[in-house]
Scaffold this active site. Sequence first.
Site, PDB file in Angstrom:
ATOM      1  N   ASP A  60       0.825  -1.206   0.000  1.00  0.00           N
ATOM      2  CA  ASP A  60       0.000   0.000   0.000  1.00  0.00           C
ATOM      3  C   ASP A  60       0.863   1.260   0.000  1.00  0.00           C
ATOM      4  O   ASP A  60       0.352   2.373  -0.056  1.00  0.00           O
ATOM      5  CB  ASP A  60      -0.999  -0.005   1.158  1.00  0.00           C
ATOM      6  CG  ASP A  60      -0.352  -0.104   2.523  1.00  0.00           C
ATOM      7  OD1 ASP A  60       0.889  -0.143   2.611  1.00  0.00           O
ATOM      8  OD2 ASP A  60      -1.097  -0.152   3.534  1.00  0.00           O
ATOM      9  N   SER A  61       2.182   1.078  -0.006  1.00  0.00           N
ATOM     10  CA  SER A  61       3.107   2.187  -0.252  1.00  0.00           C
ATOM     11  C   SER A  61       2.836   2.833  -1.596  1.00  0.00           C
ATOM     12  O   SER A  61       3.265   3.971  -1.846  1.00  0.00           O
ATOM     13  CB  SER A  61       4.558   1.695  -0.196  1.00  0.00           C
ATOM     14  OG  SER A  61       4.732   0.539  -1.005  1.00  0.00           O
ATOM     15  N   ASP A  99      -0.706  -6.218   0.305  1.00  0.00           N
ATOM     16  CA  ASP A  99      -1.118  -5.574   1.541  1.00  0.00           C
ATOM     17  C   ASP A  99      -2.638  -5.476   1.654  1.00  0.00           C
ATOM     18  O   ASP A  99      -3.310  -5.089   0.684  1.00  0.00           O
ATOM     19  CB  ASP A  99      -0.565  -4.147   1.606  1.00  0.00           C
ATOM     20  CG  ASP A  99       0.807  -4.069   2.245  1.00  0.00           C
ATOM     21  OD1 ASP A  99       1.174  -4.984   3.000  1.00  0.00           O
ATOM     22  OD2 ASP A  99       1.512  -3.071   1.984  1.00  0.00           O
ATOM     23  N   LYS A 128      -0.677  -9.357   3.681  1.00  0.00           N
ATOM     24  CA  LYS A 128       0.076  -8.742   4.780  1.00  0.00           C
ATOM     25  C   LYS A 128      -0.830  -7.777   5.523  1.00  0.00           C
ATOM     26  O   LYS A 128      -1.575  -7.015   4.913  1.00  0.00           O
ATOM     27  CB  LYS A 128       1.313  -8.005   4.259  1.00  0.00           C
ATOM     28  CG  LYS A 128       2.184  -7.419   5.392  1.00  0.00           C
ATOM     29  CD  LYS A 128       3.534  -6.954   4.890  1.00  0.00           C
ATOM     30  CE  LYS A 128       3.463  -5.645   4.122  1.00  0.00           C
ATOM     31  NZ  LYS A 128       3.074  -4.516   5.011  1.00  0.00           N
ATOM     32  N   GLU A 130      -0.915  -5.193   9.283  1.00  0.00           N
ATOM     33  CA  GLU A 130      -0.040  -4.473  10.199  1.00  0.00           C
ATOM     34  C   GLU A 130      -0.517  -4.555  11.642  1.00  0.00           C
ATOM     35  O   GLU A 130      -1.720  -4.618  11.917  1.00  0.00           O
ATOM     36  CB  GLU A 130       0.043  -2.995   9.790  1.00  0.00           C
ATOM     37  CG  GLU A 130       0.699  -2.767   8.454  1.00  0.00           C
ATOM     38  CD  GLU A 130       0.873  -1.286   8.125  1.00  0.00           C
ATOM     39  OE1 GLU A 130       1.326  -0.997   7.007  1.00  0.00           O
ATOM     40  OE2 GLU A 130       0.562  -0.433   8.983  1.00  0.00           O
ATOM     41  N   GLU A 197       9.942  -3.226  10.546  1.00  0.00           N
ATOM     42  CA  GLU A 197      10.284  -1.945   9.939  1.00  0.00           C
ATOM     43  C   GLU A 197      10.757  -0.939  10.975  1.00  0.00           C
ATOM     44  O   GLU A 197      10.104  -0.726  11.997  1.00  0.00           O
ATOM     45  CB  GLU A 197       9.081  -1.373   9.181  1.00  0.00           C
ATOM     46  CG  GLU A 197       9.386  -0.043   8.486  1.00  0.00           C
ATOM     47  CD  GLU A 197       8.327   0.395   7.505  1.00  0.00           C
ATOM     48  OE1 GLU A 197       8.510   1.457   6.871  1.00  0.00           O
ATOM     49  OE2 GLU A 197       7.312  -0.318   7.361  1.00  0.00           O
TER      50      GLU A 197
END
Length: 281
Positions: A60-61, A99, A128, A130, A197
């Site tokens: 999602d970057s 993501d 993925k 978070e 991260e």
Amino acid sequence: MSSQNSPGDNSTPSARKSITLHRLREMHAAGEKIAMLTAYDASFARLADEAGVDCLLVGDSLGMVVQGHASTTPVTLEEMAYHTRAAARGNRTAFLIADLPFGTYHEDPAHAMRSSAVLMGAGAQMVKLEGGGWTPETVRFLVDRGVPVCAHLGLTPQSVHALGGYRIQGRDEAGAATLRRHARELADAGASMMVFELMPSDLARGLQADNPGLMTIGIGAGGGTAGQVLVLHDMLRVTRGKLPRFVRDFVAEGNTIEGAIRTYVAAVKDGSFPDESLHAY
């Protein structure tokens, strides 16, 4: 104008066998580092795959480096599915991860399953998500239903506003203890992979040692993890403004985009990237 060598052209098959979750576990058990890179479209996915990247992350970057947002939070599930489909068309052998974007797995595990089904249907082989604390229940729910999961701890960009910015995580003992607990809970819930991260390298190395069967992937977390990931646009120095200090100039070393990616993969594999001196937070 059309391209004679379109992303969907299968005329040049890859000599590499497809990278599966089982193969990644074999690599990890043998001590081979895992090289991951983000990709958001067919052309770059194919280029990265052919350059030897083990895992492609449709991150999602893309909200920041493709769409121009200030954070990842505006990215929608529909947009993630679009980019996952595009990357999947270009990819041939790399393991493809996508993501789950902000707000698409937060209500309850069933919500996460519905969102995961969209991304898996678009071509993802793993999703993925978070954060820790509240996420193990969701991870267990997904894994029990056949969805491989990559967790993400440390700096979690979807929570950037709650964290007060892009700050290093786990620098004090309380923060480190929380990350150790979250990593154990997520591993116990069935996460196969975990991104660390922006955390001290000693902490990331310890988290890997505490969870030896877990494939940990670092970004700004030192070289003690099972592999590394970078944002494609950072690695290629396309990103404007200040780059993260741990990003090496692979373009200068590789001369071309493909050369840069190959150099990155080789540096991850031989352990020369990342530079530990840049992770003394």
